[in-house]
Scaffold this motif. Structure first.
Motif, PDB file in Angstrom:
ATOM      1  N   PRO A 233       0.827  -1.201   0.000  1.00  0.00           N
ATOM      2  CA  PRO A 233       0.000   0.000   0.000  1.00  0.00           C
ATOM      3  C   PRO A 233       0.866   1.258   0.000  1.00  0.00           C
ATOM      4  N   ALA A 234       0.328   2.307  -0.582  1.00  0.00           N
ATOM      5  CA  ALA A 234       1.063   3.582  -0.675  1.00  0.00           C
ATOM      6  C   ALA A 234       1.125   4.237   0.696  1.00  0.00           C
ATOM      7  N   PHE A 235       2.171   5.069   0.895  1.00  0.00           N
ATOM      8  CA  PHE A 235       2.299   5.795   2.147  1.00  0.00           C
ATOM      9  C   PHE A 235       1.117   6.742   2.301  1.00  0.00           C
ATOM     10  N   GLY A 236       0.680   6.909   3.539  1.00  0.00           N
ATOM     11  CA  GLY A 236      -0.456   7.788   3.809  1.00  0.00           C
ATOM     12  C   GLY A 236      -1.481   7.081   4.698  1.00  0.00           C
ATOM     13  N   THR A 237      -2.678   7.577   4.691  1.00  0.00           N
ATOM     14  CA  THR A 237      -3.745   7.037   5.550  1.00  0.00           C
ATOM     15  C   THR A 237      -4.852   6.473   4.688  1.00  0.00           C
ATOM     16  N   GLN A 238      -5.282   5.275   5.048  1.00  0.00           N
ATOM     17  CA  GLN A 238      -6.418   4.629   4.398  1.00  0.00           C
ATOM     18  C   GLN A 238      -7.454   4.349   5.484  1.00  0.00           C
ATOM     19  N   GLY A 239      -8.659   4.215   5.100  1.00  0.00           N
ATOM     20  CA  GLY A 239      -9.700   3.908   6.077  1.00  0.00           C
ATOM     21  C   GLY A 239     -10.917   3.340   5.413  1.00  0.00           C
ATOM     22  N   GLY A 240     -11.798   2.855   6.221  1.00  0.00           N
ATOM     23  CA  GLY A 240     -13.033   2.298   5.696  1.00  0.00           C
ATOM     24  C   GLY A 240     -13.954   1.875   6.827  1.00  0.00           C
ATOM     25  N   GLN A 241     -15.075   1.341   6.405  1.00  0.00           N
ATOM     26  CA  GLN A 241     -16.056   0.865   7.369  1.00  0.00           C
ATOM     27  C   GLN A 241     -16.348  -0.587   7.067  1.00  0.00           C
ATOM     28  N   SER A 242     -16.528  -1.366   8.119  1.00  0.00           N
ATOM     29  CA  SER A 242     -16.893  -2.774   7.945  1.00  0.00           C
ATOM     30  C   SER A 242     -17.924  -3.124   9.002  1.00  0.00           C
ATOM     31  N   GLU A 243     -18.562  -4.233   8.771  1.00  0.00           N
ATOM     32  CA  GLU A 243     -19.564  -4.690   9.733  1.00  0.00           C
ATOM     33  C   GLU A 243     -19.266  -6.135  10.071  1.00  0.00           C
TER      34      GLU A 243
ATOM     35  N   ALA B 276     -20.533  -9.124  12.942  1.00  0.00           N
ATOM     36  CA  ALA B 276     -21.516  -9.477  13.980  1.00  0.00           C
ATOM     37  C   ALA B 276     -22.556  -8.374  14.137  1.00  0.00           C
ATOM     38  N   ARG B 277     -22.987  -7.817  13.026  1.00  0.00           N
ATOM     39  CA  ARG B 277     -23.982  -6.750  12.968  1.00  0.00           C
ATOM     40  C   ARG B 277     -23.576  -5.503  13.747  1.00  0.00           C
ATOM     41  N   ARG B 278     -22.264  -5.283  13.831  1.00  0.00           N
ATOM     42  CA  ARG B 278     -21.757  -4.081  14.493  1.00  0.00           C
ATOM     43  C   ARG B 278     -20.915  -3.296  13.506  1.00  0.00           C
ATOM     44  N   PRO B 279     -21.248  -2.041  13.294  1.00  0.00           N
ATOM     45  CA  PRO B 279     -20.435  -1.239  12.378  1.00  0.00           C
ATOM     46  C   PRO B 279     -19.123  -0.825  13.048  1.00  0.00           C
ATOM     47  N   LEU B 280     -18.017  -1.056  12.353  1.00  0.00           N
ATOM     48  CA  LEU B 280     -16.694  -0.688  12.858  1.00  0.00           C
ATOM     49  C   LEU B 280     -15.980   0.157  11.806  1.00  0.00           C
ATOM     50  N   LEU B 281     -15.195   1.106  12.267  1.00  0.00           N
ATOM     51  CA  LEU B 281     -14.385   1.935  11.380  1.00  0.00           C
ATOM     52  C   LEU B 281     -12.934   1.529  11.564  1.00  0.00           C
ATOM     53  N   TRP B 282     -12.211   1.419  10.460  1.00  0.00           N
ATOM     54  CA  TRP B 282     -10.787   1.081  10.558  1.00  0.00           C
ATOM     55  C   TRP B 282      -9.977   2.163   9.865  1.00  0.00           C
ATOM     56  N   THR B 283      -8.779   2.386  10.413  1.00  0.00           N
ATOM     57  CA  THR B 283      -7.860   3.372   9.855  1.00  0.00           C
ATOM     58  C   THR B 283      -6.472   2.752   9.835  1.00  0.00           C
ATOM     59  N   ALA B 284      -5.803   2.837   8.697  1.00  0.00           N
ATOM     60  CA  ALA B 284      -4.433   2.335   8.562  1.00  0.00           C
ATOM     61  C   ALA B 284      -3.551   3.492   8.108  1.00  0.00           C
ATOM     62  N   THR B 285      -2.493   3.748   8.880  1.00  0.00           N
ATOM     63  CA  THR B 285      -1.526   4.787   8.515  1.00  0.00           C
ATOM     64  C   THR B 285      -0.234   4.091   8.126  1.00  0.00           C
TER      65      THR B 285
END
Length: 175
Positions: free
Chosen positions: A120-130, A132-141
Motif C-alpha cells: 500500500p502507498a504511504f499515507g492514511t487509508q480507512g473504511g467501514q466494515s460490519e 456481527a452486525r456491528r459497524p466498525l471503522l478502521w484506519t491504517a496509517t
C-alpha cells in the motif's frame, strides 16, 4: 378411678387431687412427690400443660416491628448493591464483547494489509466494515521506517462514536 390408679397411669408417683378439679380433664397442676430413692418421677406433659406454660411465660418471643423494618432495610440495601454489581458486570461483558469483535476485525485488516501486493502507498487509508452486525471503522496509517526495506503500518479499529477498540502496529517489507 382411684388415686393409686391415676398415679400408676401417669408414672410411679402418687398424685395430689386438687379440690374442684374435674377428674375427666387432664391435670394442669400436678404436684410431684419424691420417690423413696430420692429421684423425681417422670411424667409426660400434656398439650394443655405446655399451652398454659406458654401463656404464662413473658412475651419476649418474636420480633418487634422496628426490628423487622431494620432487617428489611438492611436486606434491601444488600439487594440494591447486588443489582448494581450485576449491572456493572453486564456492562463489562458487553464492552469485552465489543473489544473481542474489534480484535477479530483488526486481525482481518492486518492480514489484508500484510498480503496486499503491491504494497500500500504511504499515507492514511480507512473504511467501514460490519462484523456481527456491528459497524466498525478502521484506519491504517502507512509510513516509512529508518530501514528503507521496511514500512510501518499503524492499524486502528474504532466504533461509530470514535472510541478506539483495538490497535496494532505492523512492520512489513517495502515494495
Amino acid at each position: 378411678m382411684s388415686s393409686d390408679a391415676r398415679s400408676t397411669a401417669l408414672g410411679s408417683a402418687p398424685l395430689r387431687v386438687i379440690p374442684g378439679h374435674d377428674a375427666a380433664k387432664p391435670r394442669l397442676d400436678v404436684e410431684r412427690v419424691q420417690l423413696a430413692d430420692g429421684h423425681l418421677p417422670r411424667r409426660p406433659r400434656s398439650r394443655e400443660s405446655i399451652a398454659s406454660f406458654a401463656a404464662a411465660a413473658p412475651r419476649c418471643a418474636g420480633f418487634t416491628l422496628l426490628e423487622v423494618l431494620v432487617a428489611l432495610a438492611v436486606f434491601s440495601l444488600a439487594a440494591l448493591a447486588m443489582l448494581r454489581l450485576q449491572g456493572a458486570s453486564i456492562a463489562t461483558a458487553t464492552r469485552l464483547d465489543e473489544k473481542l469483535i474489534a480484535a477479530i476485525e483488526l486481525e482481518n485488516r492486518a492480514a489484508d494489509l500484510m498480503l496486499q501486493t503491491p504494497a500500500p502507498a504511504f499515507g492514511t487509508q480507512g473504511g467501514q466494515s460490519e462484523i456481527a452486525r456491528r459497524p466498525l471503522l478502521w484506519t491504517a496509517t502507512i509510513a516509512a521506517t529508518p530501514d528503507p526495506a521496511l514500512e510501518r503500518i499503524d492499524l486502528q479499529i474504532t466504533d461509530a462514536s470514535g472510541n478506539v477498540l483495538a490497535s496494532q502496529t505492523l512492520i512489513r517489507p517495502a515494495a
